[in-house]
Design a protein around this motif. Sequence first.
Motif, mmCIF file in Angstrom:
data_model
loop_
_atom_site.group_PDB
_atom_site.id
_atom_site.type_symbol
_atom_site.label_atom_id
_atom_site.label_comp_id
_atom_site.label_asym_id
_atom_site.label_seq_id
_atom_site.Cartn_x
_atom_site.Cartn_y
_atom_site.Cartn_z
ATOM 1 N N VAL A 178 -9.852 -5.493 3.176
ATOM 2 C CA VAL A 178 -11.182 -4.904 2.968
ATOM 3 C C VAL A 178 -12.189 -6.011 2.664
ATOM 4 O O VAL A 178 -11.947 -6.853 1.807
ATOM 5 C CB VAL A 178 -11.155 -3.880 1.812
ATOM 6 C CG1 VAL A 178 -12.576 -3.470 1.426
ATOM 7 C CG2 VAL A 178 -10.348 -2.656 2.211
ATOM 8 N N CYS A 214 -14.553 7.553 4.294
ATOM 9 C CA CYS A 214 -13.829 8.479 3.424
ATOM 10 C C CYS A 214 -14.815 9.434 2.765
ATOM 11 O O CYS A 214 -15.911 9.027 2.348
ATOM 12 C CB CYS A 214 -13.078 7.684 2.347
ATOM 13 S SG CYS A 214 -12.102 8.702 1.213
ATOM 14 N N CYS A 232 -9.059 6.547 -3.094
ATOM 15 C CA CYS A 232 -10.173 7.402 -3.515
ATOM 16 C C CYS A 232 -9.681 8.459 -4.496
ATOM 17 O O CYS A 232 -10.321 8.713 -5.522
ATOM 18 C CB CYS A 232 -10.812 8.051 -2.290
ATOM 19 S SG CYS A 232 -12.158 9.185 -2.683
ATOM 20 N N SER A 286 -6.884 4.685 2.104
ATOM 21 C CA SER A 286 -8.210 4.875 1.503
ATOM 22 C C SER A 286 -8.300 6.236 0.823
ATOM 23 O O SER A 286 -8.958 6.376 -0.214
ATOM 24 C CB SER A 286 -9.310 4.728 2.556
ATOM 25 O OG SER A 286 -9.248 5.795 3.491
ATOM 26 N N THR A 317 0.835 -1.205 0.000
ATOM 27 C CA THR A 317 0.000 0.000 0.000
ATOM 28 C C THR A 317 0.873 1.260 0.000
ATOM 29 O O THR A 317 0.365 2.351 -0.245
ATOM 30 C CB THR A 317 -0.940 0.033 1.214
ATOM 31 O OG1 THR A 317 -0.160 -0.061 2.411
ATOM 32 C CG2 THR A 317 -1.927 -1.120 1.177
ATOM 33 N N SER A 370 -10.206 10.832 5.134
ATOM 34 C CA SER A 370 -10.763 9.643 5.780
ATOM 35 C C SER A 370 -10.549 9.731 7.277
ATOM 36 O O SER A 370 -9.674 10.461 7.751
ATOM 37 C CB SER A 370 -10.076 8.374 5.259
ATOM 38 O OG SER A 370 -10.313 8.202 3.894
ATOM 39 N N ILE A 403 -17.845 -2.613 1.216
ATOM 40 C CA ILE A 403 -17.859 -1.173 0.930
ATOM 41 C C ILE A 403 -19.301 -0.731 0.750
ATOM 42 O O ILE A 403 -20.131 -1.479 0.212
ATOM 43 C CB ILE A 403 -17.007 -0.841 -0.323
ATOM 44 C CG1 ILE A 403 -16.898 0.677 -0.515
ATOM 45 C CG2 ILE A 403 -17.571 -1.511 -1.568
ATOM 46 C CD1 ILE A 403 -15.823 1.088 -1.529
ATOM 47 N N ALA A 458 -4.904 2.038 7.169
ATOM 48 C CA ALA A 458 -5.742 2.067 5.969
ATOM 49 C C ALA A 458 -6.367 3.444 5.756
ATOM 50 O O ALA A 458 -6.899 3.728 4.673
ATOM 51 C CB ALA A 458 -6.838 1.004 6.060
ATOM 52 N N ILE A 474 -15.432 1.570 4.291
ATOM 53 C CA ILE A 474 -14.906 0.236 4.017
ATOM 54 C C ILE A 474 -14.659 -0.505 5.319
ATOM 55 O O ILE A 474 -14.168 0.058 6.299
ATOM 56 C CB ILE A 474 -13.599 0.276 3.185
ATOM 57 C CG1 ILE A 474 -12.569 1.241 3.770
ATOM 58 C CG2 ILE A 474 -13.884 0.645 1.736
ATOM 59 C CD1 ILE A 474 -11.231 1.245 3.031
ATOM 60 N N ALA A 520 -10.817 -0.221 -4.061
ATOM 61 C CA ALA A 520 -10.778 -0.381 -2.607
ATOM 62 C C ALA A 520 -10.563 -1.837 -2.208
ATOM 63 O O ALA A 520 -9.867 -2.122 -1.223
ATOM 64 C CB ALA A 520 -12.071 0.162 -1.985
#
Lengths: 378, 378, 378, 378
Positions: free
Chosen positions: A256, A225, A357, A353, A132, A155, A259, A349, A310, A250
């Motif tokens: 995850v 978010c 996004c 996120s 990530t 977020s 959502i 996260a 999420i 996502a």
Amino acid sequence: MPSSFGTTLRVTVFGQSHSEGIGCVVEGLPAGFGVDLDALAAFMARRAPGQGPWSTPRKEPDAVRVLSGLNVQGETCGAPLALAIMNTNTRSRDYDNLLAVPRPGHADFTAWAKWHGSQDVPGGGHFSGRLTAPLCAAGGIALQLLEEKGVRIRSHLAQVGSVRDERFSALDNSPESARALASQMERLATASPLPTIDPEVGRAMLDEIESARRDLDSVGGLVECVCCGLPAGVGSPMFDGIENTIARAAFGIPAVKGIEFGAGFGVAAMRGHEDNDPYVVRDGRCAPATNNAGGALGGISTGAPIVFRIAMKPTSSIAREQDSVDLTTMEPAKLRVHGRHDPCVAVRAVPVSEAVCALAVLDSWLSWPPEGEPLSLS
Amino acid sequence: MPSSFGTTLRVTVFGQSHSEGIGCVVEGLPAGFGVDLDALAAFMARRAPGQGPWSTPRKEPDAVRVLSGLNVQGETCGAPLALAIMNTNTRSRDYDNLLAVPRPGHADFTAWAKWHGSQDVPGGGHFSGRLTAPLCAAGGIALQLLEEKGVRIRSHLAQVGSVRDERFSALDNSPESARALASQMERLATASPLPTIDPEVGRAMLDEIESARRDLDSVGGLVECVCCGLPAGVGSPMFDGIENTIARAAFGIPAVKGIEFGAGFGVAAMRGHEDNDPYVVRDGRCAPATNNAGGALGGISTGAPIVFRIAMKPTSSIAREQDSVDLTTMEPAKLRVHGRHDPCVAVRAVPVSEAVCALAVLDSWLSWPPEGEPLSLS
Amino acid sequence: MPSSFGTTLRVTVFGQSHSEGIGCVVEGLPAGFGVDLDALAAFMARRAPGQGPWSTPRKEPDAVRVLSGLNVQGETCGAPLALAIMNTNTRSRDYDNLLAVPRPGHADFTAWAKWHGSQDVPGGGHFSGRLTAPLCAAGGIALQLLEEKGVRIRSHLAQVGSVRDERFSALDNSPESARALASQMERLATASPLPTIDPEVGRAMLDEIESARRDLDSVGGLVECVCCGLPAGVGSPMFDGIENTIARAAFGIPAVKGIEFGAGFGVAAMRGHEDNDPYVVRDGRCAPATNNAGGALGGISTGAPIVFRIAMKPTSSIAREQDSVDLTTMEPAKLRVHGRHDPCVAVRAVPVSEAVCALAVLDSWLSWPPEGEPLSLS
Amino acid sequence: MPSSFGTTLRVTVFGQSHSEGIGCVVEGLPAGFGVDLDALAAFMARRAPGQGPWSTPRKEPDAVRVLSGLNVQGETCGAPLALAIMNTNTRSRDYDNLLAVPRPGHADFTAWAKWHGSQDVPGGGHFSGRLTAPLCAAGGIALQLLEEKGVRIRSHLAQVGSVRDERFSALDNSPESARALASQMERLATASPLPTIDPEVGRAMLDEIESARRDLDSVGGLVECVCCGLPAGVGSPMFDGIENTIARAAFGIPAVKGIEFGAGFGVAAMRGHEDNDPYVVRDGRCAPATNNAGGALGGISTGAPIVFRIAMKPTSSIAREQDSVDLTTMEPAKLRVHGRHDPCVAVRAVPVSEAVCALAVLDSWLSWPPEGEPLSLS
């Protein structure tokens, strides 16, 4: 392609937890955008490990090297942007016994079922949460570009275990609600100790995380978010809508499991007259008065904030003993996962996120703008 | 592409509610598969309008014409399969006033913001729920092909308003649970009056829907879908995983506002030792004992059932008066939606979710099989 | 995506002539393939600059760093392969006056028309011939993998100016012709001083190139490539056929202005009975007796060698004075290109064409194999 | 996807020679464009069979039905455009013996190698030249849209056997050359009996074709296409350039064996100072004085005409006896192709090449316009 997403703005992520480096290639960025590398480093720092009791002790500088994609002025130049982060602090021995005995909740078993032993196991390989970091590098630049166009994304940690933060003031679309949301976003800019709107809640979450760690366990969470300032008309019907695009991206964040947009799962129990967002005239333009839709109808933005949540499962790697199977003998085996792991992946996260996004929204805007009104830097 | 999805198996949907025809082109089907057109018609009938009090009175035969893609033996032949459904029963006048005044909850306003008046408005145009008919035609064939490979997909109406059906027995992965699930799926094959596991629940849901209709209103719902028999090792890490693929496709169904897999949003409140699915030896192979993961880890199938739930908002078109805006004058306007509309779109979304799941799973299997073990018809 | 190609095997190239690094990400390689890094370095060396009188004096080690994509055994592991080559020997000052005055025959002007000044100019930026190095790195691995499956690819310098090498013995498909072709390919493995079948021709070409250099000029050429051992049934009709795929990729090599397969442009003057390749029985199987088709019919391989030729224009950068325009003043300007440039880019295009052919053929095989017979390593 | 091409504007072609219908779906057309269906029918008529001695006697009305994609005003509406042409005049018996014995030069054998007998054989199935009809339908609309933006595309029959038409005046980029080219294009609008600039040449070509037919044979040809009026800055480096895009699409036309741009294969024998197009100031702007580049450098348009030539092989289906193999017995077999076939497919390829060029250029313009200057209808 598994490790790529995006239509006009495409991000291809590479790397394994313990390979020489990790990184990404970003194609399709508008040319002429001056990347603020200091701001990028600050954004990366929000995701970096080793920051607190809730985090893995593995310390990585996560310095982003720009291999290509900028001109001599430091602006995007139309060519792909290649970003690399070198892996400097790896301890492969921690993972030795994982080659044979898959960790419950992790992709060890499914990777074995897919690649029959050729997969790179140490540290989770390509499935590691460490991947990530390049997503954040790419997304951090997308965030800068969007900010310049008046779009802000934030977020917060909406839930950890049983502890809940207040929700974003985003299901209403009134001017008052917008002011309340702006204030929430401001508070998040300096939130401590955790990225919550309410600092008290953050402290309670920290207790929850600490308690899990003491139990040699981990705990799940919820990340919410919001994306403000996107004009109406961005996105596309059917399979390239705002929701499709964000959702696909996502689920690329490890852990995850769900959502939802706007009123989300709550819609199942609602009546149409409650859920429908009526239109009002505001500043001479049509706008939804409320925002149960979460900012998109028919895949296309309404002009109200995009808001989604999420669900993040608890960290799979836990120190207590678990049942597994030795894949070399197909005999039952006990497993205790050593190594350095966050007890609550939801915390880190939060910036991820935002990054995802930003990438999804920027791609939507570049790919499916209001007809004849492309996103342009000038 | 907005109206297409899939990597190896790609479905491109065309049509507007009131155009001459609607349909789809399906590229990438394995050659040599004998399509059962009668079974397809039976599947299409499950989605067809005009079937009960919960449904729109618009009656469409929905007969699928195969324009191309089969050889003279009626088998797939490697060329794209083109399916068309002619629109025969359209009443455009019902929608006249919608050109200027967007319906709350519908895509009228966002389509206008995007296409500045060029969009096709009558019946919702390309955004109409009617466009799920070609999805079902394509998905119905995918279901047949998967069934031949031992994969079975079933959905049920898990919730309407406050009425809930029992859940699929799919979060456990024991042999007992598998038998219970098989029995649930069997009951669904002949479910009446609604696609619920428990017929009592179906009757109560019908009351809920009738009550909404009497109130000139609509009601939301939840659809749960399960896919059994998929081997471990299908799917891919990051952005082409099982969840990403199903999620992207599912948000292409009008009115979907959320999706969750396995334990779903429940993971936020769980501890790692509860959520992790331990591995056991079964028939000499490694298998997860439970299925909180919902059948996929790291985007790759575990061999346990894929199980997910989608939240369906209440039908946007309701007969009671709503606030909107006249886009030609930018003055407030009142709107009362005439026309024929289901008060609960979740009902017909049941077969649609099966179709979408089948297309996403079949595409995943064709695109990302266990290495060296492609899906093959022979 | 401009800098990517491939369906299942996708190569994304990044870098500018004078950026920190150049490289590529390769997605979709089968897992479990042991990459021979020494053999790769040897292949890269065939393209490397600074090798002879025909070549630019810029010396680059072109050492390929594998950032990710291999497991600890040095095998592909299912994750994207990221390859980087650092730029160490750059002289940006050579290009200073090119910012304002575009070089005829180069992309300077079109890049300016596209990016309005944000493009990276020094060394040609993303358009530089140096970007063929990562193509060779990716293609070199594809060549290794194909060789293991019995597929061999070789190119030669078929023409430089007015000097022509003998053609590949590939328009016939007889066993005798195959033997002659094998012998030609062998000779090429040790060809000197240039990659020609006939060494005499190579020496004459060298004279031609030297003559051009002395004239402060450059000279064009023709590269012929052959691919043997691909089974029949690979490829796809219409737009993903063998020829479409190779052609799209080949025009990604700077300076390519044409491509032809088999009898190529000669077909315009042929009669059907001359051009059609009749079928014969060979080893109990059906095979074309001749190969005017160049190894593909309807986009699908026939089992005969794939053979194609690409026309390479003379190096655009020449030292003699040329007419151009100062884009800052829109006044006529004279230009003399300094810097280090090959007088004949066709020479180094020989290994590049092999790399591109290997990537295109491997992608075709992975994406569109004979139905049910995937390319597999085991 | 094999039967699709395009990035923003995507055409998916469906149909077999003898299926119920053929057609295409066009995604990504700008909304609000009023399609002139009469002009489209006139364009389709240029490709239609049964027009002269050079053409197959099969007569098809080729009427294009618009299933979807237009609004009630007959304008594009943002939704996919679906076009269908029904097959009404099919004679499958002509092809009975082709099931076992593949026609030399056709895709019968390769389709069998790929699909093992499931392919649709009659009339060439999905490989039939008839599938160029939907390409023309899609391309005809692209031509209309481009014309409105000042872009004109024209092809002519540059060669049949040994007979050659004069070339387009397009390798020079002077105002005089532009006037000569305009005059050539005008003459082509009413060319008779064949689409040649010089009518005398057309008559000689007709003799050549007649002679081939009398010999139970066929003859190859060359088609030259020019596209004027495209601004500089359209297209993209590497793999999505003007040439890559046109080449990939052009090899989708059955019988194409080569493509070259500008000076084409002639560059191999040229010196740099001859091939390089110097820049001059014209109307205050920079423009290439000559056009050996054929309108694109580095994949991006220069503003000069795009000019390319495609080599068309002789029609594969010839009436004289040919050697083949019976695939059911793997014994040698003699074949005489009955049925109705053009002796020179190059003739009908003239409008097809315009269609393909229009689709490729329009897609390039929509996907890769000069930064910040999108193609817009208003």
